[in-house]
Scaffold this motif. Structure first.
Motif, mmCIF file in Angstrom:
data_model
loop_
_atom_site.group_PDB
_atom_site.id
_atom_site.type_symbol
_atom_site.label_atom_id
_atom_site.label_comp_id
_atom_site.label_asym_id
_atom_site.label_seq_id
_atom_site.Cartn_x
_atom_site.Cartn_y
_atom_site.Cartn_z
ATOM 1 N N ILE A 113 -4.453 -0.461 -5.179
ATOM 2 C CA ILE A 113 -4.874 -0.522 -4.091
ATOM 3 C C ILE A 113 -5.136 0.970 -2.650
ATOM 4 O O ILE A 113 -5.890 0.309 -1.938
ATOM 5 C CB ILE A 113 -3.797 -1.625 -3.159
ATOM 6 C CG1 ILE A 113 -2.180 -0.998 -3.705
ATOM 7 C CG2 ILE A 113 -3.872 -2.919 -3.868
ATOM 8 C CD1 ILE A 113 -1.781 -1.741 -2.672
ATOM 9 N N PHE A 114 -4.299 1.831 -3.106
ATOM 10 C CA PHE A 114 -4.724 3.236 -2.931
ATOM 11 C C PHE A 114 -5.979 4.339 -3.984
ATOM 12 O O PHE A 114 -5.227 5.110 -3.392
ATOM 13 C CB PHE A 114 -3.205 4.188 -2.198
ATOM 14 C CG PHE A 114 -2.748 3.240 -1.771
ATOM 15 C CD1 PHE A 114 -3.065 3.287 -0.676
ATOM 16 C CD2 PHE A 114 -1.109 3.089 -1.937
ATOM 17 C CE1 PHE A 114 -2.415 1.760 0.640
ATOM 18 C CE2 PHE A 114 -0.729 1.625 -0.972
ATOM 19 C CZ PHE A 114 -1.637 1.809 0.554
ATOM 20 N N ASP A 115 -6.617 3.536 -4.677
ATOM 21 C CA ASP A 115 -7.194 4.459 -5.245
ATOM 22 C C ASP A 115 -8.267 5.709 -4.804
ATOM 23 O O ASP A 115 -9.056 4.660 -3.644
ATOM 24 C CB ASP A 115 -8.436 3.561 -6.716
ATOM 25 C CG ASP A 115 -9.135 4.244 -7.092
ATOM 26 O OD1 ASP A 115 -9.272 5.272 -7.315
ATOM 27 O OD2 ASP A 115 -9.892 3.525 -8.114
ATOM 28 N N PRO A 116 -8.321 6.822 -5.014
ATOM 29 C CA PRO A 116 -9.021 7.420 -3.921
ATOM 30 C C PRO A 116 -10.250 7.663 -4.195
ATOM 31 O O PRO A 116 -11.079 8.504 -3.336
ATOM 32 C CB PRO A 116 -8.257 9.307 -3.713
ATOM 33 C CG PRO A 116 -7.753 9.159 -5.186
ATOM 34 C CD PRO A 116 -6.809 7.377 -5.947
ATOM 35 N N ALA A 117 -10.545 7.199 -4.991
ATOM 36 C CA ALA A 117 -12.273 7.168 -5.343
ATOM 37 C C ALA A 117 -12.572 5.440 -4.595
ATOM 38 O O ALA A 117 -14.418 5.886 -5.349
ATOM 39 C CB ALA A 117 -12.467 7.651 -6.761
ATOM 40 N N ASN A 118 -12.006 4.754 -4.577
ATOM 41 C CA ASN A 118 -12.846 3.344 -4.245
ATOM 42 C C ASN A 118 -11.437 2.367 -3.409
ATOM 43 O O ASN A 118 -10.470 2.045 -3.727
ATOM 44 C CB ASN A 118 -12.647 3.046 -6.101
ATOM 45 C CG ASN A 118 -13.336 1.785 -5.734
ATOM 46 O OD1 ASN A 118 -13.530 0.760 -4.293
ATOM 47 N ND2 ASN A 118 -13.777 1.363 -7.346
ATOM 48 N N ASP A 119 -12.429 2.540 -2.492
ATOM 49 C CA ASP A 119 -11.743 1.603 -1.519
ATOM 50 C C ASP A 119 -11.499 0.868 -1.397
ATOM 51 O O ASP A 119 -11.598 -0.563 -0.002
ATOM 52 C CB ASP A 119 -12.065 2.351 -0.081
ATOM 53 C CG ASP A 119 -13.199 1.715 0.559
ATOM 54 O OD1 ASP A 119 -13.855 1.552 0.171
ATOM 55 O OD2 ASP A 119 -13.387 2.751 1.603
ATOM 56 N N ALA A 120 -12.169 -0.641 -2.389
ATOM 57 C CA ALA A 120 -12.712 -1.685 -2.761
ATOM 58 C C ALA A 120 -11.875 -2.833 -2.452
ATOM 59 O O ALA A 120 -11.677 -3.672 -1.728
ATOM 60 C CB ALA A 120 -13.328 -2.467 -3.164
ATOM 61 N N ASN A 121 -10.108 -2.111 -2.889
ATOM 62 C CA ASN A 121 -8.993 -3.307 -2.503
ATOM 63 C C ASN A 121 -7.536 -2.789 -1.615
ATOM 64 O O ASN A 121 -7.269 -2.668 -2.119
ATOM 65 C CB ASN A 121 -9.028 -3.185 -3.982
ATOM 66 C CG ASN A 121 -8.031 -4.347 -4.267
ATOM 67 O OD1 ASN A 121 -8.136 -5.106 -3.689
ATOM 68 N ND2 ASN A 121 -6.994 -3.548 -5.220
ATOM 69 N N ARG A 122 -8.676 -1.560 -0.703
ATOM 70 C CA ARG A 122 -7.261 -1.310 0.387
ATOM 71 C C ARG A 122 -6.522 -2.659 0.627
ATOM 72 O O ARG A 122 -6.329 -3.989 1.105
ATOM 73 C CB ARG A 122 -8.049 -1.000 1.175
ATOM 74 C CG ARG A 122 -8.439 0.654 0.827
ATOM 75 C CD ARG A 122 -7.704 0.931 0.587
ATOM 76 N NE ARG A 122 -8.035 2.583 0.252
ATOM 77 C CZ ARG A 122 -7.886 3.511 -0.366
ATOM 78 N NH1 ARG A 122 -7.823 2.838 -1.851
ATOM 79 N NH2 ARG A 122 -8.737 4.594 -0.594
ATOM 80 N N PRO A 123 -4.786 -2.610 1.125
ATOM 81 C CA PRO A 123 -4.418 -3.385 1.416
ATOM 82 C C PRO A 123 -4.878 -3.705 2.782
ATOM 83 O O PRO A 123 -5.541 -2.691 3.607
ATOM 84 C CB PRO A 123 -2.498 -2.996 1.778
ATOM 85 C CG PRO A 123 -3.544 -1.884 1.335
ATOM 86 C CD PRO A 123 -4.205 -1.159 0.655
ATOM 87 N N VAL A 124 -4.755 -5.179 3.058
ATOM 88 C CA VAL A 124 -5.452 -6.104 4.312
ATOM 89 C C VAL A 124 -4.078 -6.193 5.439
ATOM 90 O O VAL A 124 -2.934 -6.203 5.081
ATOM 91 C CB VAL A 124 -5.516 -7.505 4.494
ATOM 92 C CG1 VAL A 124 -6.227 -7.976 5.647
ATOM 93 C CG2 VAL A 124 -7.111 -7.508 3.601
ATOM 94 N N PRO A 125 -4.238 -5.203 6.382
ATOM 95 C CA PRO A 125 -3.604 -4.944 7.430
ATOM 96 C C PRO A 125 -3.351 -6.604 8.422
ATOM 97 O O PRO A 125 -4.156 -7.555 8.243
ATOM 98 C CB PRO A 125 -4.285 -4.986 8.680
ATOM 99 C CG PRO A 125 -5.065 -3.998 8.150
ATOM 100 C CD PRO A 125 -5.611 -4.685 7.170
ATOM 101 N N GLY A 126 -1.846 -7.024 8.316
ATOM 102 C CA GLY A 126 -1.572 -8.654 8.601
ATOM 103 C C GLY A 126 -1.312 -9.124 7.217
ATOM 104 O O GLY A 126 -0.698 -10.165 7.671
ATOM 105 N N VAL A 127 -1.822 -9.094 6.291
ATOM 106 C CA VAL A 127 -1.832 -9.432 4.806
ATOM 107 C C VAL A 127 -0.704 -9.017 3.965
ATOM 108 O O VAL A 127 0.442 -9.465 3.305
ATOM 109 C CB VAL A 127 -2.484 -9.855 4.415
ATOM 110 C CG1 VAL A 127 -3.003 -10.534 3.273
ATOM 111 C CG2 VAL A 127 -3.215 -10.714 4.680
ATOM 112 N N HIS A 128 -1.320 -7.585 3.820
ATOM 113 C CA HIS A 128 -0.271 -6.125 2.603
ATOM 114 C C HIS A 128 0.478 -5.243 4.085
ATOM 115 O O HIS A 128 0.238 -3.810 3.614
ATOM 116 C CB HIS A 128 -1.228 -6.229 1.895
ATOM 117 C CG HIS A 128 -2.399 -7.311 1.109
ATOM 118 N ND1 HIS A 128 -3.173 -6.993 1.244
ATOM 119 C CD2 HIS A 128 -1.577 -7.745 0.182
ATOM 120 C CE1 HIS A 128 -3.871 -7.682 0.525
ATOM 121 N NE2 HIS A 128 -2.999 -8.845 0.236
ATOM 122 N N ASP A 129 1.208 -5.708 4.665
ATOM 123 C CA ASP A 129 2.239 -5.023 5.480
ATOM 124 C C ASP A 129 2.763 -4.088 4.814
ATOM 125 O O ASP A 129 2.795 -2.647 5.068
ATOM 126 C CB ASP A 129 2.426 -5.268 6.934
ATOM 127 C CG ASP A 129 1.429 -5.805 8.003
ATOM 128 O OD1 ASP A 129 0.689 -5.461 7.312
ATOM 129 O OD2 ASP A 129 1.797 -6.550 8.490
#
Length: 438
Positions: free
Chosen positions: A242-258
């Protein structure tokens, strides 16, 4: 309800000692666990369902009992047990103390441990699995269901050790717990091993410190039906940190993954970098995974990096890398947003230790032959009895220290005496020398 053993009934250990069944503690897929008395001592007794009481399971238990526990943290099988009127068999093991809570309790906010306790729990987990693997074992099912910790001290206990196997020799069908299983095992490309244990350990540590899974971000939130193909894709064929510096396609979603969004920036860069490696290079290459020894070094560093906000008292972290890029300023407290003030700190060898009001130094810090020994404090911060504005480092060890002041004056610090905290003061602790800085 229990169905295998009657309460107040008696089973026999293989050495012939009667073991009285007292209370039912819980059940799972393999069997049931009871509190029992053996020679007046309370123990835990696990009894297998008939279909699980196989010859292979019995032989595995015999091997574990013969070899003994890697460390005291493991609630290890002690002896087999049988009963003439009950099918199958069981085994006795130490009983988990009431002070130990599950990580599920942390996830549900039933406990609120300090960062100090969480870092200590992580450190002890890394040490425990290092000792397990050093004896040639693999655990195969590292998850938060099998680990308990004291939320006050961070001490840990590891249960469900009957599925531990000699690395590469396991015959059990146990693959692990979903969400903790290494991607190559999820895909069916590999069997559980010490290498897959390393992945599970990294997931467990991420859960412990972030109360969130490292692979559950946007991709997880977009899944409409969380079925087996979806889980296989998320955790096996297409995993993405979720915090891969080279790929932001799986970032945590605000309100879901707080939880992930709130905790990740609180930690110092050296810890974040370790997790980044664990879930980028280590996600795809089992041989690139973070070793237990590396986690151990990182988590003891995290313990030493804790500092308290002078306004609200919240635990924060010293981050040397952030200081260098922020003009030497420690930034604001995450809790009250007031500017932080760095306390005195001690550089001793390769360690930097924040000298807070409750800081203690251990053999780990002062004796290079006893790294990671946190059993007995050898020094502690103490307030001056007459002047509450003065603080010192008290010698709790049995040996004399030698202090060199900023004017090069040298004096002995006998056991029971203190060194006043002042920038530039150097202390020879016998095996190591440190310098107080600010």
């Amino acid at each position: 309800m229990h169905q295998l053993l009657q309460l107040r009934s008696t089973v026999q250990t293989l050495s012939g000692h009667p073991c009285t069944v007292e209370t039912f503690l819980g059940g799972g897929g393999q069997g049931e666990v009871y509190r029992a008395l053996l020679d007046g001592k309370p123990l835990a007794l696990k009894w297998y369902f008939a279909e699980q009481a196989t010859l292979a399971q019995r032989q595995s238990l015999e091997t574990l009992i013969r070899k003994g526990p890697p460390s005291a943290q493991f609630l290890w099988p002690m002896e087999l047990a049988a009963a003439p009127d009950v099918p199958g068999f069981g085994y006795i093991m130490p009983l988990r103390e009431a002070r130990f809570k599950g990580i599920v309790d942390l996830m549900k906010r039933r406990i609120e441990p300090s960062f100090q306790a969480l870092a200590t729990a992580g450190l002890q987990l890394a040490q425990a699995f290092l000792e397990l693997h050093a004896q040639g074992f693999c655990y195969r099912d590292i998850s938060f269901g099998n680990v308990f910790f004291d939320p006050d001290t961070g001490d840990i206990q590891v249960c469900d050790n009957d599925n531990v196997a000699i690395n590469g020799e396991g015959t059990s069908g146990v693959l692990g717990t979903p969400r903790f299983i290494a991607p190559e095992v999820v895909r069916g490309d590999a069997s559980p091993s010490t290498q897959t244990d390393l992945f599970s350990l990294s997931v467990l540590l991420f859960y412990l410190l972030h109360i969130h899974h490292p692979l559950e971000g946007q991709q997880e939130a977009s899944i409409k039906c969380f079925d087996l193909p979806a889980m296989t894709r998320l955790y096996g064929t297409d995993p993405l940190f979720i915090f891969d510096p080279a790929n932001d396609a799986n970032r945590p979603v605000p309100g879901v993954h707080d939880n992930a969004l709130e905790y990740w920036p609180l930690y110092p860069s050296f810890l974040r970098e370790r997790f980044i490696h664990a879930f980028t290079a280590g996600l795809h290459d089992p041989h690139a995974r973070v070793r237990e020894s590396e986690w151990r070094a990182t988590l003891v560093q995290l313990r030493d990096a804790i500092l308290y906000c002078g306004q609200c008292g919240a635990e924060n972290f010293y981050d040397g890398e952030a200081l260098r890029t922020n003009g030497g300023q420690p930034g604001a407290c995450w809790s009250c947003r007031k500017p932080l003030t760095l306390p005195f700190r001690l550089r001793v060898g390769r360690d930097v230790v924040m000298l807070n009001h409750d800081t203690q130094l251990f053999p780990h810090h002062l004796d290079p032959q006893r790294r990671y020994d946190l059993s007995q404090p050898l020094a502690a911060i103490q307030r001056h009895p007459q002047n509450p504005d003065l603080w010192g480092l008290k010698n709790l060890s049995p040996v004399k220290w030698v202090m060199t002041a900023t004017d090069d004056a040298v004096r002995d610090v006998e056991p029971g005496r203190s060194v006043s905290l002042a920038a530039g003061v150097k202390v020879n602790f016998g095996q190591m020398e440190g310098e107080i800085r600010i």
